[in-house]
Design a protein around this motif. Structure first.
Motif, mmCIF file in Angstrom:
data_model
loop_
_atom_site.group_PDB
_atom_site.id
_atom_site.type_symbol
_atom_site.label_atom_id
_atom_site.label_comp_id
_atom_site.label_asym_id
_atom_site.label_seq_id
_atom_site.Cartn_x
_atom_site.Cartn_y
_atom_site.Cartn_z
ATOM 1 N N ILE A 203 0.831 -1.200 0.000
ATOM 2 C CA ILE A 203 0.000 0.000 0.000
ATOM 3 C C ILE A 203 0.871 1.257 0.000
ATOM 4 O O ILE A 203 0.547 2.255 -0.664
ATOM 5 C CB ILE A 203 -0.961 0.005 1.205
ATOM 6 C CG1 ILE A 203 -2.057 -1.054 0.994
ATOM 7 C CG2 ILE A 203 -1.596 1.376 1.406
ATOM 8 C CD1 ILE A 203 -3.022 -1.186 2.133
ATOM 9 N N HIS B 26 1.949 1.796 -3.459
ATOM 10 C CA HIS B 26 0.784 2.191 -4.251
ATOM 11 C C HIS B 26 0.478 3.679 -4.048
ATOM 12 O O HIS B 26 0.224 4.405 -5.013
ATOM 13 C CB HIS B 26 -0.426 1.344 -3.847
ATOM 14 C CG HIS B 26 -1.679 1.687 -4.587
ATOM 15 N ND1 HIS B 26 -1.978 1.184 -5.830
ATOM 16 C CD2 HIS B 26 -2.725 2.504 -4.254
ATOM 17 C CE1 HIS B 26 -3.138 1.662 -6.245
ATOM 18 N NE2 HIS B 26 -3.612 2.468 -5.296
ATOM 19 N N GLU B 27 0.516 4.126 -2.798
ATOM 20 C CA GLU B 27 0.203 5.520 -2.486
ATOM 21 C C GLU B 27 1.254 6.479 -3.054
ATOM 22 O O GLU B 27 0.949 7.623 -3.393
ATOM 23 C CB GLU B 27 0.090 5.701 -0.975
ATOM 24 C CG GLU B 27 -1.160 5.026 -0.391
ATOM 25 C CD GLU B 27 -1.216 5.091 1.127
ATOM 26 O OE1 GLU B 27 -0.151 5.387 1.734
ATOM 27 O OE2 GLU B 27 -2.300 4.854 1.698
ATOM 28 N N VAL C 205 1.164 -0.568 -8.640
ATOM 29 C CA VAL C 205 -0.298 -0.641 -8.686
ATOM 30 C C VAL C 205 -0.745 -1.865 -7.875
ATOM 31 O O VAL C 205 -0.273 -2.973 -8.120
ATOM 32 C CB VAL C 205 -0.807 -0.781 -10.141
ATOM 33 C CG1 VAL C 205 -2.319 -0.970 -10.160
ATOM 34 C CG2 VAL C 205 -0.415 0.439 -10.955
ATOM 35 N N ILE D 282 -3.748 -4.428 -6.911
ATOM 36 C CA ILE D 282 -5.045 -4.927 -7.355
ATOM 37 C C ILE D 282 -5.510 -6.010 -6.383
ATOM 38 O O ILE D 282 -4.956 -7.109 -6.365
ATOM 39 C CB ILE D 282 -4.976 -5.518 -8.782
ATOM 40 C CG1 ILE D 282 -4.424 -4.494 -9.773
ATOM 41 C CG2 ILE D 282 -6.363 -5.981 -9.223
ATOM 42 C CD1 ILE D 282 -4.263 -5.031 -11.181
ATOM 43 N N PHE E 76 -7.146 -1.610 2.173
ATOM 44 C CA PHE E 76 -7.154 -1.687 0.709
ATOM 45 C C PHE E 76 -8.558 -1.598 0.128
ATOM 46 O O PHE E 76 -8.750 -1.725 -1.082
ATOM 47 C CB PHE E 76 -6.491 -2.986 0.236
ATOM 48 C CG PHE E 76 -7.075 -4.222 0.852
ATOM 49 C CD1 PHE E 76 -8.211 -4.819 0.334
ATOM 50 C CD2 PHE E 76 -6.478 -4.795 1.974
ATOM 51 C CE1 PHE E 76 -8.757 -5.954 0.896
ATOM 52 C CE2 PHE E 76 -7.016 -5.932 2.553
ATOM 53 C CZ PHE E 76 -8.153 -6.511 2.013
ATOM 54 N N LYS F 127 -10.462 0.852 -0.409
ATOM 55 C CA LYS F 127 -10.689 1.994 -1.298
ATOM 56 C C LYS F 127 -10.099 1.769 -2.698
ATOM 57 O O LYS F 127 -10.336 2.561 -3.600
ATOM 58 C CB LYS F 127 -10.094 3.261 -0.681
ATOM 59 C CG LYS F 127 -10.762 3.679 0.627
ATOM 60 C CD LYS F 127 -10.109 4.919 1.204
ATOM 61 C CE LYS F 127 -10.762 5.324 2.519
ATOM 62 N NZ LYS F 127 -10.122 6.523 3.115
ATOM 63 N N ILE F 128 -9.336 0.702 -2.832
ATOM 64 C CA ILE F 128 -8.701 0.401 -4.121
ATOM 65 C C ILE F 128 -9.615 -0.526 -4.920
ATOM 66 O O ILE F 128 -10.117 -1.515 -4.393
ATOM 67 C CB ILE F 128 -7.328 -0.269 -3.907
ATOM 68 C CG1 ILE F 128 -6.416 0.653 -3.091
ATOM 69 C CG2 ILE F 128 -6.673 -0.598 -5.251
ATOM 70 C CD1 ILE F 128 -5.112 -0.003 -2.662
ATOM 71 N N GLN F 129 -9.833 -0.183 -6.187
ATOM 72 C CA GLN F 129 -10.694 -1.008 -7.041
ATOM 73 C C GLN F 129 -10.118 -2.417 -7.161
ATOM 74 O O GLN F 129 -8.980 -2.611 -7.556
ATOM 75 C CB GLN F 129 -10.802 -0.388 -8.431
ATOM 76 C CG GLN F 129 -11.626 -1.208 -9.421
ATOM 77 C CD GLN F 129 -13.071 -1.355 -8.980
ATOM 78 O OE1 GLN F 129 -13.724 -0.375 -8.640
ATOM 79 N NE2 GLN F 129 -13.574 -2.584 -8.978
#
Length: 205
Positions: A74, A77-78, A83, A85, A99, A101-103
């Motif tokens: 994370i 990612h931030e 990325v 997933i 996590f 909030k992540i699609q």
């Protein structure tokens, strides 16, 4: 480890991308005997462009997966360095986890093993397609960055060539100037000798 069967099936569904040399997949089961596994995992997490979180109750229950691996993932990612997933393997409550909030995938939010799918293979196929889109998007972004870097390098190379040419011109001018100075000094010494001789002749008179 409890989700290894679905991980293996997902890896098979990503074979098309691997055959095109678009991706290399890695998981901790590839760590060789005698290797410090924690360092290997940390290295892989620090280098990966895409990190798949295989979400299940077992993942959430694992202290190392949840508290160590996920936090590192994370963080990258931030920062925009990777990325993340989330892949929903089994039904579980992850709505309020870091996590959430992540699609994630599948995009309908239904776990791979959910009864809403005819079989897990349909879900895995959809997931592989979405990952492919992400991979292609990342490749385009990287290619743009590479082109931009190459343009900058080309400009710098041109500037360097011009500078080197100017340096060579200055060296040539310096050599010409040095030759002129040496010629002048020779003529000066010759003139000084002639003056001394003339003075000597005048004294003799």
């Amino acid at each position: 480890r409890e989700d290894s069967t679905l991980r293996e099936r997902l890896d098979k569904h990503l074979s098309g991308l691997k055959r095109r040399n678009y991706i290399n997949t890695w998981f901790d089961g590839q760590i060789e005997a005698g290797t410090e596994w924690e360092k290997e995992i940390d290295f892989a997490l620090s280098k990966a462009d895409i990190i798949l979180l295989l979400i299940s109750a077992d993942f959430i229950a694992s202290d190392y997966c949840f508290d160590v691996e996920m936090k590192k993932a994370i963080s990258r990612h931030e920062k925009g360095d990777a990325v993340i997933i989330p892949i929903i393997l089994h039904p579980c409550d992850w709505s309020d986890l870091p996590f959430s909030k992540i699609q994630g995938l599948p995009q309908n939010g239904q776990a791979i093993t959910s009864e809403n799918w005819k079989s897990p293979e349909f879900a895995l196929s959809e997931i592989a397609k979405s990952i492919k889109e992400t991979v292609e998007s990342l490749r385009q972004t990287k290619n743009k960055h590479l082109r931009a870097i190459n343009e900058v390098l080309s400009e710098k190379d041109y500037e360097l060539r011009i500078t080197l040419e100017q340096v060579e011109e200055l060296k040539l001018e310096e050599e010409i100037l040095q030759e002129s100075i040496e010629k002048f000094n020779k003529e000066k010494k010759k003139s000084e000798k002639e003056i001394v001789n003339i003075k000597a002749e005048l004294i003799d008179l």
